[in-house]
Design a protein around this motif. Structure first.
Motif, mmCIF file in Angstrom:
data_model
loop_
_atom_site.group_PDB
_atom_site.id
_atom_site.type_symbol
_atom_site.label_atom_id
_atom_site.label_comp_id
_atom_site.label_asym_id
_atom_site.label_seq_id
_atom_site.Cartn_x
_atom_site.Cartn_y
_atom_site.Cartn_z
ATOM 1 N N PHE A 162 0.813 -1.223 0.000
ATOM 2 C CA PHE A 162 0.000 0.000 0.000
ATOM 3 C C PHE A 162 0.847 1.273 0.000
ATOM 4 C CE2 PHE A 162 -3.047 3.105 1.418
ATOM 5 C CZ PHE A 162 -4.154 2.752 0.686
ATOM 6 N N GLN A 166 2.118 3.960 -3.171
ATOM 7 C CA GLN A 166 1.809 5.394 -3.088
ATOM 8 C C GLN A 166 3.065 6.210 -3.339
ATOM 9 O OE1 GLN A 166 -1.274 6.383 -2.598
ATOM 10 N NE2 GLN A 166 -1.959 6.011 -0.527
ATOM 11 N N ASP A 167 4.144 5.831 -2.647
ATOM 12 C CA ASP A 167 5.371 6.611 -2.721
ATOM 13 C C ASP A 167 5.932 6.646 -4.117
ATOM 14 O OD1 ASP A 167 5.354 7.323 -0.204
ATOM 15 O OD2 ASP A 167 7.017 6.096 0.478
ATOM 16 N N ARG A 168 5.856 5.515 -4.798
ATOM 17 C CA ARG A 168 6.437 5.483 -6.140
ATOM 18 C C ARG A 168 5.478 6.027 -7.182
ATOM 19 N NH1 ARG A 168 9.638 0.319 -8.096
ATOM 20 N NH2 ARG A 168 9.793 1.708 -9.883
ATOM 21 N N ARG A 169 4.330 6.471 -6.754
ATOM 22 C CA ARG A 169 3.301 6.996 -7.667
ATOM 23 C C ARG A 169 2.911 5.942 -8.712
ATOM 24 N NH1 ARG A 169 4.170 10.134 -4.188
ATOM 25 N NH2 ARG A 169 4.058 12.401 -4.263
ATOM 26 N N ILE A 170 2.785 4.734 -8.247
ATOM 27 C CA ILE A 170 2.309 3.689 -9.172
ATOM 28 C C ILE A 170 1.103 2.992 -8.562
ATOM 29 C CG2 ILE A 170 4.459 3.253 -10.422
ATOM 30 C CD1 ILE A 170 5.030 1.008 -8.499
ATOM 31 N N HIS A 171 0.392 3.700 -7.691
ATOM 32 C CA HIS A 171 -0.754 3.065 -7.034
ATOM 33 C C HIS A 171 -1.961 3.159 -7.941
ATOM 34 C CE1 HIS A 171 -2.487 2.225 -2.800
ATOM 35 N NE2 HIS A 171 -2.505 1.206 -3.584
ATOM 36 N N ARG A 218 6.689 4.466 -15.863
ATOM 37 C CA ARG A 218 7.735 5.410 -16.233
ATOM 38 C C ARG A 218 9.121 4.894 -15.882
ATOM 39 N NH1 ARG A 218 4.437 9.103 -13.712
ATOM 40 N NH2 ARG A 218 2.926 10.060 -15.091
ATOM 41 N N ASP A 219 9.174 3.706 -15.333
ATOM 42 C CA ASP A 219 10.452 3.157 -14.899
ATOM 43 C C ASP A 219 10.967 2.191 -15.970
ATOM 44 O OD1 ASP A 219 12.547 1.930 -13.753
ATOM 45 O OD2 ASP A 219 11.515 1.248 -11.948
ATOM 46 N N ARG A 420 14.623 5.605 -0.796
ATOM 47 C CA ARG A 420 14.189 6.030 -2.121
ATOM 48 C C ARG A 420 15.080 5.471 -3.213
ATOM 49 N NH1 ARG A 420 11.493 10.498 -1.036
ATOM 50 N NH2 ARG A 420 9.921 9.739 -2.404
ATOM 51 N N ASN B 83 4.783 1.075 -24.857
ATOM 52 C CA ASN B 83 5.187 1.863 -23.698
ATOM 53 C C ASN B 83 6.706 1.954 -23.600
ATOM 54 O OD1 ASN B 83 4.337 3.385 -21.533
ATOM 55 N ND2 ASN B 83 4.755 1.735 -20.113
ATOM 56 N N LEU B 87 8.843 5.366 -23.770
ATOM 57 C CA LEU B 87 9.714 5.731 -22.661
ATOM 58 C C LEU B 87 11.117 6.012 -23.166
ATOM 59 C CD1 LEU B 87 8.984 5.783 -19.690
ATOM 60 C CD2 LEU B 87 9.971 3.529 -19.472
ATOM 61 N N GLU C 202 -4.201 11.030 -9.197
ATOM 62 C CA GLU C 202 -5.007 9.826 -9.024
ATOM 63 C C GLU C 202 -4.196 8.671 -8.477
ATOM 64 O OE1 GLU C 202 -7.257 8.378 -12.267
ATOM 65 O OE2 GLU C 202 -8.100 10.346 -12.651
ATOM 66 N N LEU C 203 -2.878 8.788 -8.563
ATOM 67 C CA LEU C 203 -2.039 7.695 -8.117
ATOM 68 C C LEU C 203 -1.743 7.798 -6.630
ATOM 69 C CD1 LEU C 203 0.397 7.503 -11.104
ATOM 70 C CD2 LEU C 203 -1.656 6.208 -10.652
ATOM 71 N N VAL C 204 -2.245 8.817 -6.000
ATOM 72 C CA VAL C 204 -2.020 8.982 -4.575
ATOM 73 C C VAL C 204 -3.363 9.020 -3.890
ATOM 74 C CG1 VAL C 204 -1.095 10.495 -2.829
ATOM 75 C CG2 VAL C 204 0.107 10.219 -4.975
ATOM 76 N N GLU C 205 -3.471 8.284 -2.830
ATOM 77 C CA GLU C 205 -4.726 8.222 -2.105
ATOM 78 C C GLU C 205 -4.963 9.554 -1.399
ATOM 79 O OE1 GLU C 205 -6.518 5.578 -2.131
ATOM 80 O OE2 GLU C 205 -7.899 5.810 -0.472
ATOM 81 N N VAL C 210 1.952 10.628 2.469
ATOM 82 C CA VAL C 210 2.869 10.147 1.440
ATOM 83 C C VAL C 210 4.126 10.988 1.472
ATOM 84 C CG1 VAL C 210 2.968 9.370 -0.917
ATOM 85 C CG2 VAL C 210 0.800 10.042 0.060
ATOM 86 N N LEU C 211 5.224 10.344 1.193
ATOM 87 C CA LEU C 211 6.463 11.096 1.030
ATOM 88 C C LEU C 211 6.394 11.816 -0.311
ATOM 89 C CD1 LEU C 211 8.823 8.247 2.144
ATOM 90 C CD2 LEU C 211 8.203 10.247 3.463
ATOM 91 N N ARG C 214 9.709 11.517 -5.963
ATOM 92 C CA ARG C 214 11.117 11.664 -6.307
ATOM 93 C C ARG C 214 11.317 12.752 -7.328
ATOM 94 N NH1 ARG C 214 12.828 5.472 -6.396
ATOM 95 N NH2 ARG C 214 10.686 5.240 -5.776
ATOM 96 N N SER C 219 5.964 13.448 -11.658
ATOM 97 C CA SER C 219 4.659 13.524 -11.041
ATOM 98 C C SER C 219 4.636 14.522 -9.898
ATOM 99 C CB SER C 219 4.246 12.148 -10.529
ATOM 100 O OG SER C 219 5.257 11.648 -9.708
#
Lengths: 551, 101, 251
Positions: A162, A166-171, A218-219, A420, B83, B87, C202-205, C210-211, C214, C219
């Motif tokens: 969870f 969120q942190d990696r913006r892939i949620h 994006r990775d 990170r 994709n 990229l 949308e990718l963050v609740e 959240v931190l 990067r 984003s």
């Protein structure tokens, strides 16, 4: 129904649908669709949930009216509908949390159903030990055991993922449906009584895993590993499929038990038998990552988002081995003289190569990837023992490995959130002083992977050695011990870095992440490692009793 | 002047081997993926031939499922490729010109 | 089906000539696929190969599969490949350079070995008189080789299509239903991977801690704490409603 039956030509029968036997798959798939629906409905989430309630009530009514379904089933369906509506009303502004909660509930329900099936089977109840649904589904010990492990791994994966996602913006909202659908594929694979179902199960679980490994769009590393996984996966599927085609050609059937018996018949053309077994072996060796068919493992484990890696390591391995066991140990027992030498050599090479290559890695995820290769070799020994003890040992080993890998990859998700970046061994220096609980748990998982007494890893390895000696494969047991000694080096190296080295300055400023869902998940795994390591007889007994194959 | 079933099996084996070699020697990811499709097709040819040998339609049903699986796999695979290239185009400036062609 | 193919399914000289011609086309196009430098040419070779295999299906008494092969493989899958090739413009890629020196030789040797062993193992028992499908030897059990019974009787009883339909909805009903899972995954996968525009918020609740993102991940521009606005949610719904067709288009 009856009018339709009258139109059928002679000899065509509509099979009876064993709803109870396939209910775990239906639960997981239904939950996947529901979570997907609630995610995509956006602001209209509450209306969508109400519609889902109506649909579930409709299904409950359809099940109740003929009077065939037990009242408890109807109650459960209605309950599921009400629960999802209540959760949606409560959490409708937090779609990801809603998805996560529903996913956990679905996995918990699957565990519940599997427990009920196990109970019913033990009492000679409605869950039969022969293949059902036109010989497509086998709800036997192996299938039930796999369902437990996969669903348990699913719950821990949700906990681990969870905050990380969120942190990696892939949620993305599609993550949870994909997780449930992969699990569907795994349970299908584990309960496949027909080679066609084996193929479809493998494809379903792989296809969802390809997408999940590539969910970090994006990775570049994630994308490349996902594509490599897909290409090699499809390549190996082609080999598996060719093998299935040859078995069909030689026997005229794809039902595992029947085909196995037919293949052992001396009248069957020997070339087809050999080639069919060899090709299927190549296909399975790719899926469970035996050397030399392992080259995708480290890349994919490294490139995929860490929670996905954890699930891949824990659950995919169980499901793939369950099918491997069912086709080879279960279906082709009489042909053991053909495939046992081949698999033994593969297992021995895998154990040594996996351990040696793990030693030279610096990136921890990659190191654990190679260690996963070595562990696949250990688990394969139980397969070549071709006995109930061996099957039970492999199943227990897979349970142990699932717990250990979920725990260690879980620790990595926490550390990656903190730093990170991907974690190398140097990044762990001084973790023992900074976060003693985290470091202690990581040490526990690593010691268990190394097979130190008092942990589940030791008990599992002991079971494998016992099965190997029992089957007269002492040399494989020796190779296992040698491989474990090599492997112990790199596990110890990590522990030394955590507890003996000084913490570098650039790490000292980083905050230690607060307790979260991920640490709960890791703690559960840690408790399981100790609990299964200290009081194993009951579980080993369970695993051995699970060593049954439906005919 | 007639064809034993074995000829079809030999043809399928040849196509399968060519596909496997193609996966190993080609560098373009799309062509590698096409080679995998060729391999799946040759398996289908084997299945259909065996259906005829065994006088049962099961082999044809299996081939039908293989086609479904191949279609699903291509969908996901090509989505990944698109994709991947997108990229690469955004991260590697040297490649942008080549990709625009 | 043309009269020639109708004759071919009954065996005899027509089948032999069909097999020789179509088999040569199939082999030639397969070699073309792996040897053509241009990826678009390779894709065209693949179409040719699929067409040849479709003809062989018709000869092998699999009429339904022959049609499916044309529609799904030649009509949809290869077109998808071509579409992606055109979209990405990678057709000029010189793709025949080996990654490792000697790799091509190694691969070719392995391929020949694979072919010889597969051909010997699979075709060996099926080369005698009795292996001519539906021939007198096959039906009476005289002659050498494993008999090939032929599908004439099976197809005559119910017809190829009806027979397949009965099988799909009786013996293979579970497998058939299970492909639903596969197709759902394929659709989700195409959407997840192919979606061009994505709102990072949308990718963050909303409402969770959240931190910060990067640096350079692209984003960080949006504030996660803002929560979904109506516009965001509207966009999400729109994409979801267009799900299957859009997913397909973007692949």
């Amino acid at each position: 129904m009856s009018a339709l039956a009258q139109q059928l030509p002679a000899g065509v029968e509509i099979p009876e649908i064993p709803w109870a036997a396939i209910s775990p798959e239906l639960t997981l798939f239904g939950a996947g669709i529901l979570v997907l629906l609630l995610d995509t409905a956006g602001e209209r989430r509450r209306s969508a949930s109400a519609i889902a309630l109506v649909a579930l009530l409709g299904i409950a009514a359809l099940a109740a009216i003929p009077g065939e379904a037990a009242p408890v089933v109807v109650a459960l369906l209605i309950g599921a509908g009400v629960v999802q509506l209540a959760l949606t009303l409560w959490l409708h502004t937090r779609p990801r949390l809603l998805g996560a909660v529903l996913t956990v509930l679905a996995f918990a329900a699957t565990i519940g159903i599997a427990a009920w099936q196990y109970q019913a089977a033990a009492n000679g109840g409605p869950v039969a030990t022969e293949s059902l649904l036109a010989d497509m589904v086998a709800v036997d010990g192996v299938a039930l055991f796999t369902r437990f492990v996969v669903a348990g791994a699913g719950i821990i994966t949700v906990l681990l993922g969870f905050a990380y996602l969120q942190d990696r913006r892939i949620h993305r909202g599609e993550y949870y449906p994909l997780l449930l659908l992969t699990a569907t594929g795994m349970t299908l694979l584990a309960s496949a009584a027909d080679l066609l179902m084996v193929f479809l199960g493998i494809e379903i679980l792989s296809l969802a895993l390809y997408v999940m490994s590539g969910i970090a769009r994006r990775d570049m590393a994630s994308q490349e590993s996902a594509f490599k996984y897909l290409l090699l996966g499809a390549f190996s599927s082609a080999f598996l499929l060719y093998g299935i085609a040859l078995v069909y050609g030689a026997t005229g059937t794809t039902h595992i038990a029947t085909a196995g018996a037919e293949l052992a018949d001396p009248a069957t053309p020997a070339g087809l038998v050999f080639a069919g077994i060899a090709l299927m072996l190549v296909g399975f060796a790719f899926k469970v990552a035996l050397v030399p068919f392992h080259m995708w493992t480290p890349d994919v484990y490294q490139g995929a988002p860490t929670p996905v890696t954890a699930f891949m390591a824990a659950a995919t391995k169980v499901a793939a081995f369950a099918a491997f066991l069912r086709v080879f140990t279960g279906g082709m027992e009489q042909l053991a003289w053909i495939w046992v030498p081949a698999v033994s050599v593969l297992a021995a090479v895998t154990m040594i190569v996996g351990a040696v290559l793990a030693v030279v890695q610096d990136d921890l995820k990659r190191m654990l990837g190679y260690s996963a290769v070595a562990h696949a070799g250990y688990a394969a020994i139980g397969l070549v023992a071709v006995s109930d003890i061996g099957t039970g040992a492999t199943l227990f080993y897979l349970l142990a490995y699932a717990v250990m890998s979920l725990g260690s990859f879980g620790i990595l998700t926490i550390l990656e959130r903190r730093q990170r970046k991907a974690i190398a061994i140097a990044d762990l220096r001084g973790l023992g002083q900074r976060a003693p609980a985290l470091a202690a748990m990581f040490a526990l998982f690593l010691l268990s992977l190394a097979g130190i007494p008092g942990t589940v890893g030791f008990i599992a390895k002991f079971g494998i050695v016992r099965a190997a000696v029992d089957a007269g494969l002492v040399w494989l047991a020796v190779v296992l011990v040698v491989s474990s000694v090599i492997a112990a080096y790199f596990y110890i190296r990590v522990i030394v870095a955590m507890f003996m080295d000084e913490e570098p300055a650039h790490l000292a400023d980083l905050p230690v992440p607060p307790a979260s869902a991920a640490s709960t998940g890791v703690s559960v795994a840690a408790v399981a490692v100790i609990a299964l390591g200290v009081l194993p007889p009951a579980v080993i007994d369970l695993a051995e009793r699970a060593a049954t194959f439906a005919g | 002047m007639s064809v034993p079933a074995g000829y079809y099996l030999i043809l399928a084996a040849a196509l399968f081997s060519i596909g496997a070699v193609g996966v190993l020697i080609r560098r373009s990811v799309i062509v590698m993926f096409m080679c995998v499709e060729l391999m799946l097709n040759s398996v289908n040819l084997t299945l259909v031939t065996f259906a005829r040998i065994n006088a049962s339609l099961d082999g044809q049903v299996l081939a039908f499922f293989v086609i479904v699986v191949a279609a699903a796999e291509v969908t996901v695979g090509l989505a990944l490729i698109v994709n991947l290239f997108r990229l690469r185009a955004s991260t590697d400036a040297d490649q942008v010109g080549a990709l625009r062609a | 089906m043309t009269p020639v193919l109708a004759q071919a399914t009954e065996g005899g000289a027509a089948e032999l000539w069909t097999f020789i011609i179509v088999g040569a086309v199939a082999l030639g196009s397969a070699f073309g696929l792996i040897l053509m430098r241009n990826a678009v040419h390779a894709a065209l070779m693949l179409v040719l190969n699929f067409l040849a295999i479709a003809v062989l299906y018709a000869v092998l008494q699999a009429q339904f599969l022959a049609v499916i092969q044309l529609i799904v493989y030649a009509g949809a899958i290869v077109v998808l490949f071509l579409f992606v090739l055109m979209l990405l413009g990678v057709s000029r890629e010189d793709s025949l350079t080996a990654r490792v020196p000697g790799q091509k030789t190694m691969a070719s040797v392995l391929g020949v070995l694979l072919f010889v062993s597969l051909a010997a193992a699979t075709a060996g028992p099926f080369l005698g008189d009795a292996s001519v499908c539906g021939s007198e030897e096959a039906l009476t059990g005289t002659g050498d080789g494993v008999p090939c019974l032929g599908l004439a009787a099976v197809n005559a009883a119910e017809g190829n299509l009806r027979g397949l339909g009965f099988l799909l909805f009786t013996d293979y009903v579970w497998a058939f239903e299970v492909t639903a899972v596969l197709l759902v995954i394929a659709a989700i996968g195409a959407i997840v991977l192919g979606r061009r525009q994505e709102d990072p918020s949308e990718l963050v609740e909303p409402g969770s801690t959240v931190l910060p993102a990067r640096r350079g991940s692209g984003s960080a521009a949006t504030e996660p704490g803002a929560g979904p606005t109506d516009a965001d949610e509207g966009a999400a719904t729109e994409t979801s409603e267009a799900t299957p067709s859009e997913g397909e288009e973007r692949t």
